[in-house]
Motif scaffolding. Structure first.
Motif, PDB file in Angstrom:
ATOM      1  N   ILE A 352       2.552  45.458 -21.073  1.00  0.00           N
ATOM      2  CA  ILE A 352       2.815  46.890 -20.909  1.00  0.00           C
ATOM      3  C   ILE A 352       4.286  47.197 -21.195  1.00  0.00           C
ATOM      4  O   ILE A 352       4.621  48.137 -21.921  1.00  0.00           O
ATOM      5  CB  ILE A 352       2.418  47.346 -19.497  1.00  0.00           C
ATOM      6  N   SER A 353       5.185  46.384 -20.645  1.00  0.00           N
ATOM      7  CA  SER A 353       6.618  46.633 -20.819  1.00  0.00           C
ATOM      8  C   SER A 353       7.063  46.388 -22.257  1.00  0.00           C
ATOM      9  O   SER A 353       7.867  47.161 -22.807  1.00  0.00           O
ATOM     10  CB  SER A 353       7.428  45.747 -19.862  1.00  0.00           C
ATOM     11  N   LEU A 354       6.569  45.324 -22.879  1.00  0.00           N
ATOM     12  CA  LEU A 354       6.980  45.021 -24.260  1.00  0.00           C
ATOM     13  C   LEU A 354       6.416  46.054 -25.238  1.00  0.00           C
ATOM     14  O   LEU A 354       7.099  46.440 -26.202  1.00  0.00           O
ATOM     15  CB  LEU A 354       6.545  43.612 -24.644  1.00  0.00           C
ATOM     16  N   ASP A 355       5.187  46.515 -25.010  1.00  0.00           N
ATOM     17  CA  ASP A 355       4.637  47.577 -25.850  1.00  0.00           C
ATOM     18  C   ASP A 355       5.497  48.840 -25.735  1.00  0.00           C
ATOM     19  O   ASP A 355       5.745  49.538 -26.726  1.00  0.00           O
ATOM     20  CB  ASP A 355       3.200  47.896 -25.451  1.00  0.00           C
ATOM     21  N   ARG A 356       5.949  49.139 -24.539  1.00  0.00           N
ATOM     22  CA  ARG A 356       6.796  50.322 -24.337  1.00  0.00           C
ATOM     23  C   ARG A 356       8.147  50.145 -25.035  1.00  0.00           C
ATOM     24  O   ARG A 356       8.663  51.086 -25.655  1.00  0.00           O
ATOM     25  CB  ARG A 356       6.999  50.562 -22.843  1.00  0.00           C
ATOM     26  N   ALA A 357       8.712  48.936 -24.957  1.00  0.00           N
ATOM     27  CA  ALA A 357       9.997  48.675 -25.616  1.00  0.00           C
ATOM     28  C   ALA A 357       9.878  48.859 -27.124  1.00  0.00           C
ATOM     29  O   ALA A 357      10.745  49.466 -27.767  1.00  0.00           O
ATOM     30  CB  ALA A 357      10.481  47.261 -25.289  1.00  0.00           C
ATOM     31  N   VAL A 358       8.782  48.365 -27.707  1.00  0.00           N
ATOM     32  CA  VAL A 358       8.565  48.520 -29.151  1.00  0.00           C
ATOM     33  C   VAL A 358       8.370  49.987 -29.507  1.00  0.00           C
ATOM     34  O   VAL A 358       8.885  50.470 -30.530  1.00  0.00           O
ATOM     35  CB  VAL A 358       7.359  47.678 -29.622  1.00  0.00           C
ATOM     36  N   ALA A 359       7.653  50.724 -28.672  1.00  0.00           N
ATOM     37  CA  ALA A 359       7.432  52.145 -28.941  1.00  0.00           C
ATOM     38  C   ALA A 359       8.755  52.907 -28.946  1.00  0.00           C
ATOM     39  O   ALA A 359       8.952  53.823 -29.753  1.00  0.00           O
ATOM     40  CB  ALA A 359       6.489  52.732 -27.891  1.00  0.00           C
ATOM     41  N   LEU A 360       9.670  52.516 -28.060  1.00  0.00           N
ATOM     42  CA  LEU A 360      10.952  53.208 -27.973  1.00  0.00           C
ATOM     43  C   LEU A 360      11.902  52.814 -29.092  1.00  0.00           C
ATOM     44  O   LEU A 360      12.721  53.623 -29.526  1.00  0.00           O
ATOM     45  CB  LEU A 360      11.599  52.919 -26.612  1.00  0.00           C
ATOM     46  N   ASN A 361      11.816  51.569 -29.543  1.00  0.00           N
ATOM     47  CA  ASN A 361      12.667  51.141 -30.656  1.00  0.00           C
ATOM     48  C   ASN A 361      11.887  50.180 -31.543  1.00  0.00           C
ATOM     49  O   ASN A 361      12.027  48.959 -31.430  1.00  0.00           O
ATOM     50  CB  ASN A 361      13.950  50.482 -30.156  1.00  0.00           C
ATOM     51  N   PRO A 362      11.050  50.714 -32.437  1.00  0.00           N
ATOM     52  CA  PRO A 362      10.177  49.868 -33.254  1.00  0.00           C
ATOM     53  C   PRO A 362      10.910  49.087 -34.330  1.00  0.00           C
ATOM     54  O   PRO A 362      10.297  48.293 -35.033  1.00  0.00           O
ATOM     55  CB  PRO A 362       9.211  50.882 -33.886  1.00  0.00           C
ATOM     56  N   ASN A 363      12.230  49.288 -34.467  1.00  0.00           N
ATOM     57  CA  ASN A 363      12.992  48.578 -35.493  1.00  0.00           C
ATOM     58  C   ASN A 363      13.880  47.480 -34.927  1.00  0.00           C
ATOM     59  O   ASN A 363      14.602  46.832 -35.680  1.00  0.00           O
ATOM     60  CB  ASN A 363      13.850  49.570 -36.286  1.00  0.00           C
ATOM     61  N   ASP A 364      13.868  47.273 -33.627  1.00  0.00           N
ATOM     62  CA  ASP A 364      14.730  46.245 -33.037  1.00  0.00           C
ATOM     63  C   ASP A 364      14.103  44.865 -33.232  1.00  0.00           C
ATOM     64  O   ASP A 364      13.016  44.587 -32.722  1.00  0.00           O
ATOM     65  CB  ASP A 364      14.935  46.508 -31.541  1.00  0.00           C
ATOM     66  N   PRO A 365      14.765  43.965 -33.962  1.00  0.00           N
ATOM     67  CA  PRO A 365      14.135  42.677 -34.283  1.00  0.00           C
ATOM     68  C   PRO A 365      13.949  41.772 -33.077  1.00  0.00           C
ATOM     69  O   PRO A 365      12.993  40.992 -33.035  1.00  0.00           O
ATOM     70  CB  PRO A 365      15.100  42.048 -35.298  1.00  0.00           C
ATOM     71  N   PHE A 366      14.839  41.868 -32.097  1.00  0.00           N
ATOM     72  CA  PHE A 366      14.679  40.987 -30.938  1.00  0.00           C
ATOM     73  C   PHE A 366      13.523  41.444 -30.062  1.00  0.00           C
ATOM     74  O   PHE A 366      12.771  40.622 -29.535  1.00  0.00           O
ATOM     75  CB  PHE A 366      15.967  40.900 -30.127  1.00  0.00           C
ATOM     76  N   ILE A 367      13.355  42.759 -29.913  1.00  0.00           N
ATOM     77  CA  ILE A 367      12.205  43.271 -29.168  1.00  0.00           C
ATOM     78  C   ILE A 367      10.911  42.809 -29.834  1.00  0.00           C
ATOM     79  O   ILE A 367       9.985  42.323 -29.172  1.00  0.00           O
ATOM     80  CB  ILE A 367      12.254  44.813 -29.075  1.00  0.00           C
ATOM     81  N   LEU A 368      10.832  42.945 -31.165  1.00  0.00           N
ATOM     82  CA  LEU A 368       9.650  42.490 -31.887  1.00  0.00           C
ATOM     83  C   LEU A 368       9.443  40.988 -31.725  1.00  0.00           C
ATOM     84  O   LEU A 368       8.309  40.509 -31.595  1.00  0.00           O
ATOM     85  CB  LEU A 368       9.774  42.844 -33.366  1.00  0.00           C
ATOM     86  N   SER A 369      10.532  40.226 -31.722  1.00  0.00           N
ATOM     87  CA  SER A 369      10.423  38.761 -31.607  1.00  0.00           C
ATOM     88  C   SER A 369       9.885  38.337 -30.245  1.00  0.00           C
ATOM     89  O   SER A 369       9.052  37.425 -30.152  1.00  0.00           O
ATOM     90  CB  SER A 369      11.798  38.112 -31.838  1.00  0.00           C
ATOM     91  N   ILE A 370      10.347  38.997 -29.195  1.00  0.00           N
ATOM     92  CA  ILE A 370       9.850  38.654 -27.854  1.00  0.00           C
ATOM     93  C   ILE A 370       8.386  39.063 -27.712  1.00  0.00           C
ATOM     94  O   ILE A 370       7.579  38.349 -27.102  1.00  0.00           O
ATOM     95  CB  ILE A 370      10.725  39.299 -26.757  1.00  0.00           C
ATOM     96  N   ARG A 371       8.006  40.208 -28.315  1.00  0.00           N
ATOM     97  CA  ARG A 371       6.585  40.554 -28.266  1.00  0.00           C
ATOM     98  C   ARG A 371       5.763  39.543 -29.067  1.00  0.00           C
ATOM     99  O   ARG A 371       4.614  39.244 -28.710  1.00  0.00           O
ATOM    100  CB  ARG A 371       6.330  41.972 -28.765  1.00  0.00           C
ATOM    101  N   ALA A 372       6.334  38.997 -30.138  1.00  0.00           N
ATOM    102  CA  ALA A 372       5.630  37.949 -30.892  1.00  0.00           C
ATOM    103  C   ALA A 372       5.373  36.734 -29.998  1.00  0.00           C
ATOM    104  O   ALA A 372       4.282  36.143 -30.033  1.00  0.00           O
ATOM    105  CB  ALA A 372       6.443  37.542 -32.121  1.00  0.00           C
ATOM    106  N   LEU A 373       6.364  36.353 -29.195  1.00  0.00           N
ATOM    107  CA  LEU A 373       6.151  35.230 -28.274  1.00  0.00           C
ATOM    108  C   LEU A 373       5.057  35.558 -27.257  1.00  0.00           C
ATOM    109  O   LEU A 373       4.238  34.692 -26.922  1.00  0.00           O
ATOM    110  CB  LEU A 373       7.460  34.893 -27.543  1.00  0.00           C
TER     111      LEU A 373
END
Length: 497
Positions: A352-373
Motif C-alpha cells: 500500500i505504501s509503495l504503491d502510494r509512493a509511486v503514484a506521488l512520484n512515478p519517475n523516482d528510480p529508487f522508489i521504483l527499485s524498492i517496489r521492484a524488490l
C-alpha cells in the motif's frame, strides 16, 4: 481486451484504469479484484474465491481484502461495488462492455534537467544550485505524463560544455532543460531554458531576480512553464500541481539541500553524512515535512548496511509518520514506510505504501527499485523485472543497485545464467547477492565456482552457521519455501567440499 463501464476504461494489457480525468492510481491487487468484479457483473463473488484468485497460495487477513475494496470505492462511485453480507461482493454499476480498439498512444515527452551552473563564484555554493535542480526534477517527476531522467544520470554532465543533441541522445530524451543560479547575500538570480533536442530550438526561456525567500515560487513557476510548453503532447493537469511552501525557514531549507546532495548517491558512507543536516533542518523547522520524509528514508536505508538491525526500521517508521502527518503527499515518507514494512515482513502494508509512493512520484528510480524488490519478495519476479527496467530507463547512468537488484530478481525467477551475467558486471558483489550467486552456480552445475564463493561467504561471516547466513542475508521472501531451498543448496555445496 479493454472494458468500458460508465466513464471508466479498464486497460488489461497495460494494467491501467482510466477515469474521466485520465489515469487513476490503483495497486496491482486492487486491479485484479476490479477485473474479477467487472467480468461477472451483478454476480456475487465470494471472499474465498477472491482470496484464491488474487492471493493464490497465500494466507491473508480478511481486512486486507476490505482495504482494497475501500480503495476501489474511493476511486469509483461507491455504489458500483456492493457488499453482500455473509457472501461477498458484486459489481453493480453501468454494464461493462468490450471497448473499441484504441489508436496507440503517443510516446510521453521525455525530459532531462541538467545541473544548473553555480554562477556565485564560490564552489561551496554548489549544493544550492544542485538543490534547485533536484527540486525541479522532483516536481516534474510528479507528472505521470512525462518521463523524467533522474538526477544521478543528468548530473553526469555537470560542469561540461555539453552539446544538447549529444546529451539528449545519450539519455534518450526529447527535451533538455539548462539553467544557472547566482546567489548573492539574500538575493538569487535563476536563468532557465527549455530546448527541443531534435532541432536545438529554444522552446522557452526566462530569468528571475528575486529575494531568496521567493525561491519556492521560482521553482514552481519554472516547473509549471515547462509542463505548459509540453502540454500539447501530454494531458497535463497543470493547475493542480501547485505545492504548498515547504518551509519558511531558509536556514532549514539550506540544510535540507545539503542533505539532498548527499542522500541522492544512495551510498552509505555518503548517505549517513546527510543525517546531521536533516536533524538540524527539522530542529529549525519542526513542521518541515520534506526534511522529515528524507530523514525517515535515510534512517530506514541504514538497514542495508548495519547488519539488518530492525531498530532502524522502527525509528524510520516513526519519523515517516511525522512527515506524513505534516504532509500526506510526501513520497519519501511513503517510501520509508513501505521499505520498513517490507523488511519487517509486513508485505500488505508495504504494498500500500509503495504503491502510494509511486503514484506521488512515478519517475523516482529508487522508489521504483524498492517496489521492484517488493514484487520480487512476494513471488512476482516478472513484474519486478519490468519495474527495475522502468527505474533504469529514468536513471540510465546510475551505478550500483540495478545489476544487484536485477540479479536478485533473476535468481528468484530461476533465470540463473542471466543472473550471473548481472553480477559479473559489478565491481563488488555484496554478501546478500553472493549467497544468490552460489545458488545460481549450483543450479547451473558449476560446483567449483559455487564452492569458491561459499568459502568467501563463510570467511566473511566467521562463526555463523550456513542457515544463519541465509537468514541474515536472504530471508525476506513471503514464501518461506524460497529460503528453505537456498539453505538446502548451500548445505549441499558445503558437504561436497
Amino acid at each position: 481486451m479493454d472494458l468500458e463501464f460508465g466513464n471508466y476504461r479498464l486497460k488489461r494489457a497495460e494494467r491501467l484504469l482510466l477515469g474521466p480525468n485520465g489515469p487513476m492510481v490503483l495497486s496491482a491487487r486492487s486491479f485484479d479484484i476490479l477485473v474479477m468484479l467487472l467480468e461477472r457483473p451483478d454476480e456475487v463473488i465470494g471472499k474465498t474465491e477472491l482470496f484464491d484468485a488474487v492471493w493464490p497460495s497465500l494466507v491473508v487477513e480478511e481486512n486486507t481484502l476490505q482495504v482494497h475494496i475501500s480503495a476501489l470505492r474511493k476511486l469509483l462511485p461507491a455504489e458500483m461495488i456492493v457488499t453482500v453480507h455473509g457472501r461477498g461482493y458484486k459489481y453493480a454499476g453501468p454494464k461493462p462492455f468490450v471497448a473499441a480498439t484504441e489508436a496507440p498512444a503517443p510516446p510521453r515527452p521525455s525530459i532531462a534537467v541538467l545541473p544548473f551552473d553555480n554562477m556565485s563564484g564560490d564552489p561551496e555554493q554548489d549544493y544550492f544550485s544542485d538543490g534547485i535542480t533536484e527540486d525541479i526534477i522532483a516536481e516534474l517527476g510528479k507528472f505521470r505524463e512525462f518521463l523524467v531522467i533522474a538526477r544521478n544520470s543528468s548530473f553526469q554532465f555537470r560542469g561540461k560544455a555539453n552539446d544538447v543533441a549529444e546529451v539528449a541522445n545519450k539519455l534518450g530524451v526529447q527535451y533538455v532543460v539548462e539553467g544557472s543560479v547566482r546567489k548573492i547575500a539574500n538575493r538569487v538570480r535563476v536563468t532557465v531554458q527549455l530546448i527541443d533536442a531534435s532541432s536545438t530550438a529554444h522552446i522557452w526561456g526566462e530569468h528571475y531576480d528575486r529575494e531568496l525567500d521567493d525561491i519556492f515560487a521560482i521553482q514552481d513557476e519554472i516547473t509549471q512553464m515547462i509542463a505548459a510548453r509540453l502540454a500539447r503532447q501530454a494531458r497535463t493537469a497543470i493547475a493542480s500541481r501547485a505545492r504548498a511552501r515547504p518551509t519558511d525557514n531558509m536556514s532549514a531549507y539550506e540544510f535540507y539541500l545539503r542533505a539532498l546532495q548527499l542522500a541522492a548517491t544512495y551510498d552509505y558512507d555518503t548517505v549517513r553524512e546527510a543525517e546531521p543536516f536533516l536533524r538540524q533542518a527539522v530542529k529549525l523547522d519542526p513542521r518541515f515535512a520534506a526534511a522529515h520524509a528524507l530523514l525517515s528514508f535515510v534512517e530506514t536505508l541504514k538497514f542495508f548496511w548495519i547488519y539488518y538491525n530492525p531498530d532502524v526500521l522502527h525509528s524510520g517508521l516513526e519519523i515517516a509518520r511525522t512527515a506524513l502527518q505534516l504532509d500526506p503527499d510526501e513520497a519519501y515518507g511513503h517510501l520509508a514506510t513501505g521499505f520498513a514494512h517490507l523488511y519487517l515482513r509486513q508485505f500488505r502494508q508495504a504494498e500500500i505504501s509503495l504503491d502510494r509512493a509511486v503514484a506521488l512520484n512515478p519517475n523516482d528510480p529508487f522508489i521504483l527499485s524498492i517496489r521492484a524488490l517488493h514484487l520480487n519478495y512476494t513471488d512476482r519476479p516478472d513484474e519486478a523485472l519490468v519495474e527495475i527496467n522502468e527505474a533504469q530507463r529514468r536513471d540510465p547512468y546510475a551505478v550500483g543497485w540495478y545489476e544487484d537488484f536485477r540479479g536478485i530478481i533473476l535468481t528468484t525467477a530461476g533465470r540463473y545464467r542471466e543472473a550471473t551475467a548481472c553480477y559479473a558486471k559489478m565491481a563488488t558483489v555484496p554478501p546478500w547477492s553472493l549467497v544468490r550467486l552460489i545458488v545460481c552456480h549450483s543450479e547451473l552445475g558449476e560446483i567449483e565456482q559455487a564452492q569458491d564463493l561459499l568459502a568467501k561467504v563463510k570467511a566473511h561471516y566467521l562463526g555463523l552457521r550456513l542457515d544463519e547466513i541465509v537468514d541474515t542475508e536472504v530471508d525476506f521472501y513471503e514464501d518461506p519455501a524460497v529460503c528453505s531451498r537456498y539453505r538446502a543448496i548451500l548445505q549441499r555445496i558445503d558437504q561436497q567440499e
